[in-house]
Design a protein around this motif. Structure first.
Motif, short mmCIF file in Angstrom:
data_model
loop_
_atom_site.label_atom_id
_atom_site.label_comp_id
_atom_site.label_asym_id
_atom_site.label_seq_id
_atom_site.Cartn_x
_atom_site.Cartn_y
_atom_site.Cartn_z
N ASP A 135 10.03 5.84 1.81
CA ASP A 135 10.55 6.65 2.92
C ASP A 135 11.05 5.75 4.05
O ASP A 135 12.13 5.98 4.62
N LEU A 136 10.25 4.74 4.41
CA LEU A 136 10.65 3.85 5.49
C LEU A 136 11.90 3.07 5.11
O LEU A 136 12.83 2.94 5.92
N ALA A 137 11.95 2.57 3.89
CA ALA A 137 13.15 1.87 3.44
C ALA A 137 14.37 2.79 3.49
O ALA A 137 15.45 2.40 3.94
N LEU A 177 6.00 -2.35 1.96
CA LEU A 177 7.44 -2.53 2.14
C LEU A 177 7.83 -3.99 1.91
O LEU A 177 8.88 -4.27 1.33
N TYR A 178 6.99 -4.91 2.38
CA TYR A 178 7.28 -6.32 2.14
C TYR A 178 7.32 -6.61 0.64
O TYR A 178 8.17 -7.38 0.16
N LYS A 179 6.43 -6.00 -0.11
CA LYS A 179 6.38 -6.22 -1.56
C LYS A 179 7.58 -5.61 -2.26
O LYS A 179 8.08 -6.18 -3.25
N THR A 180 8.07 -4.47 -1.77
CA THR A 180 9.12 -3.74 -2.48
C THR A 180 10.52 -3.95 -1.92
O THR A 180 11.50 -3.87 -2.67
N ARG A 181 10.63 -4.20 -0.59
CA ARG A 181 11.94 -4.38 0.05
C ARG A 181 11.84 -5.47 1.11
O ARG A 181 12.10 -5.23 2.29
N ILE A 195 1.49 0.40 4.88
CA ILE A 195 2.87 0.71 4.49
C ILE A 195 3.75 -0.52 4.70
O ILE A 195 4.61 -0.84 3.85
N ALA A 196 3.56 -1.24 5.80
CA ALA A 196 4.34 -2.45 6.07
C ALA A 196 4.12 -3.50 4.98
O ALA A 196 5.07 -4.16 4.54
N ILE A 251 8.47 -5.01 11.47
CA ILE A 251 7.71 -3.80 11.22
C ILE A 251 6.36 -3.92 11.90
O ILE A 251 5.59 -4.84 11.60
N CYS A 252 6.09 -3.02 12.81
CA CYS A 252 4.81 -2.98 13.53
C CYS A 252 4.04 -1.76 13.04
O CYS A 252 4.35 -0.63 13.41
N GLY A 253 3.06 -2.00 12.19
CA GLY A 253 2.32 -0.90 11.57
C GLY A 253 0.87 -0.88 11.99
O GLY A 253 0.20 -1.90 11.99
N LEU A 254 0.39 0.31 12.35
CA LEU A 254 -0.98 0.51 12.78
C LEU A 254 -1.76 1.25 11.70
O LEU A 254 -1.35 2.32 11.25
N SER A 255 -2.88 0.67 11.26
CA SER A 255 -3.76 1.28 10.28
C SER A 255 -3.00 1.57 8.97
O SER A 255 -2.50 0.64 8.34
N ILE A 256 -2.84 2.82 8.56
CA ILE A 256 -2.05 3.08 7.35
C ILE A 256 -0.62 2.57 7.53
O ILE A 256 0.01 2.12 6.56
#
Length: 266
Positions: free
Chosen positions: A76-78, A104-108, A100-101, A91-96
């Motif tokens: 979704d984020l991508a 995303l690094y692994k996939t995109r 997700i971040a 990407i600044c991600g808090l908790s979940i």
């Protein structure tokens, strides 16, 4: 308000471009919506282009079809960044959002210029814990455990001196869709990036509140040590949601991180 159809669900988002500035994407914690970043965004208004969004099943975003995994949220984020034409972002991600971040690094990884991982880990909690939370949300409602969540989210000082805000954030939690909340719990339960953090090869800052009851400093510190050259910062006087409790300090850390990245590129 802005909405986009991403991977079969309507996603609510905010995009505030600032010409010539780096893009920072804010990904929320479980049980919140993108308003938790308002005070951080205000303090960084001249420093960044912002993207914030409600992950599916939260805020004004649709849940879509089940099951939902961290891969779903990362896709979704991508999809949202592609929709907005954002080629590279921090990407600044808090908790979940931090999980997700990592996904995303692994996939995109092409989309990621840097990572700010707040109050998160490569793996959060146990299956038993998350299954109990899922069952409670669906059978008794989120309100049945909201007070316990507030103890983990915010410090005793916040509870004592900022009662109106505490009531507001408790309301934010209890008004989330129980099905969306439970789906996100299941996504966290099934996510484990402990085997892949060592492959992260972008500037990374790990941050935690010193009184975080959900992802304590030792857990976030372990995440930082597993990522090559990651920085680790502890915010005093904060629980699990430092963007609410200590927005000035968090904004300062983000600004410093962006400035360091800019200098390293020269």
């Amino acid at each position: 308000m802005n909405f986009a159809r991403i991977n079969g669900a309507t996603i609510h988002y905010r995009h505030r471009p600032t010409a010539g500035r780096p893009t920072v994407v804010f990904a929320n914690s479980l049980g919140t919506d993108m308003r938790i970043w308002n005070e951080v965004e205000r303090r960084l208004a001249d420093d960044c282009t912002f993207v914030a969004f409600d992950k599916r099943g939260h805020g004004l975003s649709e849940l879509g079809g089940a099951p939902q995994t961290i891969l779903t949220h990362a896709a979704d984020l991508a999809g949202l960044l592609d929709h907005l034409g954002v080629k590279r972002a921090v990407i600044c991600g808090l908790s979940i959002g931090g999980v997700i971040a990592q996904c995303l690094y692994k996939t995109r990884s092409d989309l990621i210029e840097g990572l700010i991982l707040c109050d998160t880990a490569a793996k959060i909690g146990t299956a038993e814990m998350w299954n109990g939370r899922i069952n409670a949300a669906l059978s008794e409602g989120i309100a049945s455990f909201a007070d316990d969540v507030m103890q983990k989210w915010f410090t005793p000082d916040f509870h004592k001196n900022r009662g109106e805000e505490l009531a507001g954030y408790k309301t934010m939690l209890t008004r989330q869709d129980p099905a969306g909340y439970a789906a996100a719990c299941a996504a966290i339960r099934d996510a484990d990036f402990t085997a892949t953090t060592a492959a992260i090869n972008v500037p990374t800052l790990c941050i935690v509140g010193d009184q975080d009851g959900s992802t304590p400093p030792e857990l976030v510190g372990s995440l930082a040590r597993s990522i090559p050259a990651a920085r680790f910062e502890v915010i005093a006087g904060a629980g699990h949601i430092p963007c609410v409790e200590q927005p000035e300090r968090l904004a300062g850390l983000i600004r410093g991180f962006l400035n360091d990245m800019r200098r390293e590129r020269k």
